[in-house]
Write a protein that holds these residues in place. Structure first.
Motif, PDB file in Angstrom:
ATOM      1  N   THR A 387     -39.057  15.507 -75.903  1.00 35.22           N
ATOM      2  CA  THR A 387     -37.742  15.245 -75.317  1.00 35.22           C
ATOM      3  C   THR A 387     -37.716  15.679 -73.854  1.00 35.22           C
ATOM      4  O   THR A 387     -37.057  15.036 -73.023  1.00 35.22           O
ATOM      5  CB  THR A 387     -36.636  15.971 -76.100  1.00 35.22           C
ATOM      6  OG1 THR A 387     -36.804  17.386 -75.998  1.00 35.22           O
ATOM      7  CG2 THR A 387     -36.641  15.565 -77.563  1.00 35.22           C
ATOM      8  N   ALA A 388     -38.433  16.733 -73.519  1.00 40.67           N
ATOM      9  CA  ALA A 388     -38.496  17.171 -72.120  1.00 40.67           C
ATOM     10  C   ALA A 388     -39.216  16.139 -71.260  1.00 40.67           C
ATOM     11  O   ALA A 388     -38.822  15.884 -70.114  1.00 40.67           O
ATOM     12  CB  ALA A 388     -39.190  18.523 -72.020  1.00 40.67           C
ATOM     13  N   TYR A 389     -40.288  15.525 -71.800  1.00 33.84           N
ATOM     14  CA  TYR A 389     -40.961  14.458 -71.061  1.00 33.84           C
ATOM     15  C   TYR A 389     -40.001  13.285 -70.848  1.00 33.84           C
ATOM     16  O   TYR A 389     -40.003  12.655 -69.785  1.00 33.84           O
ATOM     17  CB  TYR A 389     -42.199  13.973 -71.819  1.00 33.84           C
ATOM     18  CG  TYR A 389     -43.245  15.030 -72.083  1.00 33.84           C
ATOM     19  CD1 TYR A 389     -43.521  16.026 -71.151  1.00 33.84           C
ATOM     20  CD2 TYR A 389     -43.971  15.032 -73.270  1.00 33.84           C
ATOM     21  CE1 TYR A 389     -44.494  16.995 -71.400  1.00 33.84           C
ATOM     22  CE2 TYR A 389     -44.941  15.992 -73.534  1.00 33.84           C
ATOM     23  CZ  TYR A 389     -45.186  16.969 -72.597  1.00 33.84           C
ATOM     24  OH  TYR A 389     -46.148  17.928 -72.860  1.00 33.84           O
ATOM     25  N   GLY A 390     -39.189  12.979 -71.873  1.00 36.33           N
ATOM     26  CA  GLY A 390     -38.208  11.908 -71.727  1.00 36.33           C
ATOM     27  C   GLY A 390     -37.176  12.215 -70.659  1.00 36.33           C
ATOM     28  O   GLY A 390     -36.783  11.341 -69.880  1.00 36.33           O
ATOM     29  N   VAL A 391     -36.731  13.468 -70.606  1.00 34.59           N
ATOM     30  CA  VAL A 391     -35.789  13.881 -69.565  1.00 34.59           C
ATOM     31  C   VAL A 391     -36.428  13.732 -68.184  1.00 34.59           C
ATOM     32  O   VAL A 391     -35.809  13.222 -67.243  1.00 34.59           O
ATOM     33  CB  VAL A 391     -35.326  15.333 -69.803  1.00 34.59           C
ATOM     34  CG1 VAL A 391     -34.562  15.869 -68.585  1.00 34.59           C
ATOM     35  CG2 VAL A 391     -34.456  15.416 -71.052  1.00 34.59           C
ATOM     36  N   ARG A 392     -37.667  14.174 -68.062  1.00 37.49           N
ATOM     37  CA  ARG A 392     -38.349  14.058 -66.766  1.00 37.49           C
ATOM     38  C   ARG A 392     -38.472  12.595 -66.344  1.00 37.49           C
ATOM     39  O   ARG A 392     -38.287  12.273 -65.156  1.00 37.49           O
ATOM     40  CB  ARG A 392     -39.729  14.707 -66.857  1.00 37.49           C
ATOM     41  CG  ARG A 392     -40.538  14.627 -65.557  1.00 37.49           C
ATOM     42  CD  ARG A 392     -41.773  15.512 -65.615  1.00 37.49           C
ATOM     43  NE  ARG A 392     -42.664  15.275 -64.491  1.00 37.49           N
ATOM     44  CZ  ARG A 392     -43.797  15.953 -64.255  1.00 37.49           C
ATOM     45  NH1 ARG A 392     -44.159  16.920 -65.101  1.00 37.49           N
ATOM     46  NH2 ARG A 392     -44.551  15.673 -63.224  1.00 37.49           N
ATOM     47  N   HIS A 393     -38.779  11.716 -67.286  1.00 39.83           N
ATOM     48  CA  HIS A 393     -38.888  10.292 -66.983  1.00 39.83           C
ATOM     49  C   HIS A 393     -37.576   9.750 -66.412  1.00 39.83           C
ATOM     50  O   HIS A 393     -37.557   9.020 -65.419  1.00 39.83           O
ATOM     51  CB  HIS A 393     -39.274   9.538 -68.255  1.00 39.83           C
ATOM     52  CG  HIS A 393     -39.728   8.129 -68.032  1.00 39.83           C
ATOM     53  ND1 HIS A 393     -40.060   7.284 -69.064  1.00 39.83           N
ATOM     54  CD2 HIS A 393     -39.876   7.398 -66.888  1.00 39.83           C
ATOM     55  CE1 HIS A 393     -40.422   6.112 -68.571  1.00 39.83           C
ATOM     56  NE2 HIS A 393     -40.304   6.151 -67.271  1.00 39.83           N
ATOM     57  N   ILE A 394     -36.466  10.132 -67.032  1.00 37.72           N
ATOM     58  CA  ILE A 394     -35.160   9.668 -66.550  1.00 37.72           C
ATOM     59  C   ILE A 394     -34.837  10.284 -65.192  1.00 37.72           C
ATOM     60  O   ILE A 394     -34.341   9.590 -64.281  1.00 37.72           O
ATOM     61  CB  ILE A 394     -34.062   9.986 -67.583  1.00 37.72           C
ATOM     62  CG1 ILE A 394     -34.288   9.188 -68.866  1.00 37.72           C
ATOM     63  CG2 ILE A 394     -32.678   9.668 -67.010  1.00 37.72           C
ATOM     64  CD1 ILE A 394     -33.363   9.552 -69.997  1.00 37.72           C
ATOM     65  N   LEU A 395     -35.088  11.582 -65.031  1.00 42.34           N
ATOM     66  CA  LEU A 395     -34.818  12.221 -63.740  1.00 42.34           C
ATOM     67  C   LEU A 395     -35.638  11.576 -62.626  1.00 42.34           C
ATOM     68  O   LEU A 395     -35.135  11.364 -61.507  1.00 42.34           O
ATOM     69  CB  LEU A 395     -35.130  13.715 -63.821  1.00 42.34           C
ATOM     70  CG  LEU A 395     -34.179  14.572 -64.667  1.00 42.34           C
ATOM     71  CD1 LEU A 395     -34.709  16.005 -64.760  1.00 42.34           C
ATOM     72  CD2 LEU A 395     -32.775  14.569 -64.086  1.00 42.34           C
ATOM     73  N   GLU A 396     -36.886  11.248 -62.899  1.00 42.90           N
ATOM     74  CA  GLU A 396     -37.706  10.592 -61.887  1.00 42.90           C
ATOM     75  C   GLU A 396     -37.178   9.202 -61.568  1.00 42.90           C
ATOM     76  O   GLU A 396     -37.196   8.761 -60.408  1.00 42.90           O
ATOM     77  CB  GLU A 396     -39.157  10.523 -62.361  1.00 42.90           C
ATOM     78  CG  GLU A 396     -39.856  11.873 -62.372  1.00 42.90           C
ATOM     79  CD  GLU A 396     -41.291  11.813 -62.852  1.00 42.90           C
ATOM     80  OE1 GLU A 396     -41.988  12.845 -62.751  1.00 42.90           O
ATOM     81  OE2 GLU A 396     -41.717  10.736 -63.323  1.00 42.90           O
ATOM     82  N   THR A 397     -36.690   8.494 -62.587  1.00 44.64           N
ATOM     83  CA  THR A 397     -36.111   7.167 -62.359  1.00 44.64           C
ATOM     84  C   THR A 397     -34.852   7.264 -61.510  1.00 44.64           C
ATOM     85  O   THR A 397     -34.618   6.436 -60.621  1.00 44.64           O
ATOM     86  CB  THR A 397     -35.812   6.484 -63.700  1.00 44.64           C
ATOM     87  OG1 THR A 397     -36.992   6.460 -64.507  1.00 44.64           O
ATOM     88  CG2 THR A 397     -35.333   5.056 -63.491  1.00 44.64           C
ATOM     89  N   MET A 398     -34.029   8.277 -61.758  1.00 43.09           N
ATOM     90  CA  MET A 398     -32.837   8.491 -60.935  1.00 43.09           C
ATOM     91  C   MET A 398     -33.221   8.761 -59.486  1.00 43.09           C
ATOM     92  O   MET A 398     -32.594   8.234 -58.549  1.00 43.09           O
ATOM     93  CB  MET A 398     -32.016   9.652 -61.495  1.00 43.09           C
ATOM     94  CG  MET A 398     -31.281   9.345 -62.790  1.00 43.09           C
ATOM     95  SD  MET A 398     -30.376  10.786 -63.428  1.00 43.09           S
ATOM     96  CE  MET A 398     -29.291   9.995 -64.627  1.00 43.09           C
ATOM     97  N   ALA A 399     -34.243   9.590 -59.281  1.00 41.83           N
ATOM     98  CA  ALA A 399     -34.676   9.894 -57.916  1.00 41.83           C
ATOM     99  C   ALA A 399     -35.210   8.648 -57.220  1.00 41.83           C
ATOM    100  O   ALA A 399     -34.937   8.408 -56.035  1.00 41.83           O
ATOM    101  CB  ALA A 399     -35.742  10.991 -57.943  1.00 41.83           C
ATOM    102  N   GLU A 400     -35.960   7.820 -57.942  1.00 36.67           N
ATOM    103  CA  GLU A 400     -36.487   6.589 -57.367  1.00 36.67           C
ATOM    104  C   GLU A 400     -35.365   5.616 -57.006  1.00 36.67           C
ATOM    105  O   GLU A 400     -35.503   4.815 -56.071  1.00 36.67           O
ATOM    106  CB  GLU A 400     -37.457   5.935 -58.348  1.00 36.67           C
ATOM    107  CG  GLU A 400     -38.755   6.719 -58.530  1.00 36.67           C
ATOM    108  CD  GLU A 400     -39.543   6.273 -59.748  1.00 36.67           C
ATOM    109  OE1 GLU A 400     -39.085   5.320 -60.426  1.00 36.67           O
ATOM    110  OE2 GLU A 400     -40.604   6.872 -60.027  1.00 36.67           O
ATOM    111  N   ALA A 401     -34.250   5.679 -57.729  1.00 29.67           N
ATOM    112  CA  ALA A 401     -33.104   4.822 -57.436  1.00 29.67           C
ATOM    113  C   ALA A 401     -32.299   5.320 -56.239  1.00 29.67           C
ATOM    114  O   ALA A 401     -31.372   4.630 -55.791  1.00 29.67           O
ATOM    115  CB  ALA A 401     -32.199   4.727 -58.661  1.00 29.67           C
ATOM    116  N   GLY A 402     -32.604   6.523 -55.743  1.00 31.22           N
ATOM    117  CA  GLY A 402     -31.885   7.074 -54.605  1.00 31.22           C
ATOM    118  C   GLY A 402     -31.054   8.286 -54.914  1.00 31.22           C
ATOM    119  O   GLY A 402     -30.396   8.846 -54.034  1.00 31.22           O
TER     120      GLY A 402
END
Length: 510
Positions: A387-402
């Motif tokens: 679940t922590a890897y999943g959270v990191r994936h989403i956080l990285e996607t948010m950062a890539e979106a700006g």
């Protein structure tokens, strides 16, 4: 004008208590609070989720939404010495309740993303309007979370119901209509009615609405902390609320909970630990990404990026159940005795498909690296790490979106005990702030109610941070390596996972 409006509302206030009610998927909760945030009383009622067909998820608006609201009011108002100054309701969303001209429900409400009946309409509308255009105007591509495809599904599959449908309700707007007679919806909930709402213009896209829902009267739009109207004499008689009590429109539950813990300014982010993981980042301008939901915020002038996993705590419950219903305390103790990385065991947590950023209902769970030396504690820790890897994936996607989140506030039952939050901080490298109280959306409703009637400042925050979880740098390189494996596993096994999903869907019910 704004000050005169607030003064006039203040003269309507007949008490000093705020009543917040949240209608959830499996239960409803109500809170009575004083201005400043002191909780006077709370109450909860359980209810059932209707799953009448595979892929369908529904609620009876009369038997659950309204009945729970009445029962909670009757229970808490007995403790409301001094009277209620204002009431505010939140609920699960986005939902679609079809109602007639008088506001009477015509069928059970079709629920949020867990209801997948409109998959054909989702594909059709994504193709019709184009994903780039949808992202640009609405902030999101169409997924099972979107309301527009569900409206189109109703038109096509229950035409006799559609012919009588004149109003669109969600939980908070349905209760507000029952209390005041007003037909409104808050801007945030409307921004999840994709593709009917423009996140740049903060208004309905009338040409698309007419194409998808011809003849449907769209509700007037308000901000979550605005007064819809007052409790009518008829509503007072059945609820026990005083006639003339201000009613505040509220919003969808996760956003009300974010307000309750002070996640409301650009750079703030809420991470909710529960059956699923859910994240809301506050922005000062609309941003979009095909793997996220872009919405309007709770405060005027704010916007959000949101993401959510399909499972998280649900997998810990599954593992507990197949382990002979051990206590979570014992499972956590076993997991805590295992070294970080679970001795190189990596799990894909897609046991129910995945929402963001994959939007793949046919994704499936996977365990890689199992050896005979792995035990139950390894499995439980590996689930938490997944679940922590999943959270990191989403956080990285948010950062890539700006997105530029700086302040991360963690809420939910999973924050208790310490191990899960520490793993998430170690995997993501992010500090997490833990508030003193994480009572939930009903508490956020009391804050929105207080703001609306002048008993709290427009951006007042009742939360207090009492603990901080810091990432352990000693674990970072190991988790970076395992996270890379995690990210590679989904594309590497996609074809096989989809083949298994097709076989599972084709298997006869037992």
């Amino acid at each position: 004008m704004h000050n005169r409006r607030r003064t006039s509302l203040r003269t309507m206030v007949k008490g000093e208590l705020l009543l917040g009610v949240d209608i959830g998927t499996a239960s409803s909760k109500a809170v009575l609070a004083r201005p400043g945030g002191e909780v006077v009383a709370s109450a909860q009622r359980e209810h059932s989720l209707s799953l009448p067909r595979p892929g369908w998820a529904e609620h009876d608006a009369e038997g659950i939404w309204w009945a729970d609201f009445l029962g909670l009011c009757q229970e808490l108002l007995l403790q409301a010495e001094g009277g209620v100054a204002a009431v505010c309701v939140s609920g699960i969303g986005a939902c679609f309740l079809a109602a007639d001209a008088a506001g009477r429900p015509l069928r059970p409400a079709i629920l949020y993303g867990i209801d997948t009946r409109a998959e054909y309409e989702i594909r059709e509308l994504n193709d019709r309007y184009g994903k780039e255009s949808l992202l640009s105007r609405c902030g999101s591509i169409l997924t099972t979370q979107a309301i527009g495809p569900k409206i189109l599904w109703l038109r096509r599959n229950e035409s006799e119901i559609w012919e009588r449908t004149e109003k669109l309700f969600m939980v908070n707007s349905f209760i507000a209509h029952r209390l005041t007679g007003e037909y409104v919806l808050d801007h945030h909930s409307a921004s999840q009615c994709d593709p009917l709402y423009d996140v740049h213009e903060n208004g309905w896209i009338t040409e698309w609405a007419e194409q998808i829902a011809p003849g449907l009267s769209l509700p007037r739009l308000m901000w979550p902390a605005e007064v819809v109207g007052i409790v009518t004499a008829g509503a007072a008689e059945v609820t026990g609320l005083s006639a003339g009590t201000p009613v505040v429109i509220g919003t969808i539950d996760a956003w009300s909970e974010a307000a309750s813990v002070g996640v409301q300014h650009p750079g703030d982010l809420m991470l909710m630990y529960g059956t699923t993981m859910f994240m809301i980042e506050v922005l000062d301008r609309p941003l979009s990404d095909p793997g996220l939901w872009g919405t309007t915020g709770v405060l005027p002038g704010t916007h959000n990026l949101a993401g959510g996993m399909a499972t998280s705590g649900a997998i810990t419950a599954w593992l507990r159940d197949i382990s002979g219903h051990m206590s979570y305390e014992d499972l956590v103790a076993e997991a805590a005795s295992v070294r970080p990385g679970s001795d190189a065991l990596v799990i894909l947590p897609y046991f129910a498909g995945e929402r963001t950023p994959l939007f793949d209902a046919s994704a499936r769970g996977l365990m890689l690296g199992l050896t005979l030396s792995h035990g139950r504690g390894h499995l439980y820790r590996a689930v938490l790490e997944a679940t922590a890897y999943g959270v990191r994936h989403i956080l990285e996607t948010m950062a890539e979106a700006g997105g530029k989140s700086e302040r991360l506030v963690a809420v939910g039952g999973g924050t208790k005990g310490g191990l899960w939050t520490q793993i998430v901080s170690d995997v993501t490298g992010r500090r997490q702030l833990l508030p003193q109280y994480t009572i939930g959306a009903a508490y956020g409703d009391t804050l929105l109610a207080a703001r609306a009637v002048g008993l709290a400042a427009p951006e007042e925050d009742w939360s207090t941070v009492v603990a901080t979880v810091e990432p352990n740098p000693a674990n970072r390189s190991l988790y970076d390596e395992l996270y890379a494996v995690y990210r590679d596993l989904y594309p590497a096994t996609l074809e096989q996972a989809h083949s298994l999903a097709r076989l599972q869907k084709a298997a006869p019910d037992v």
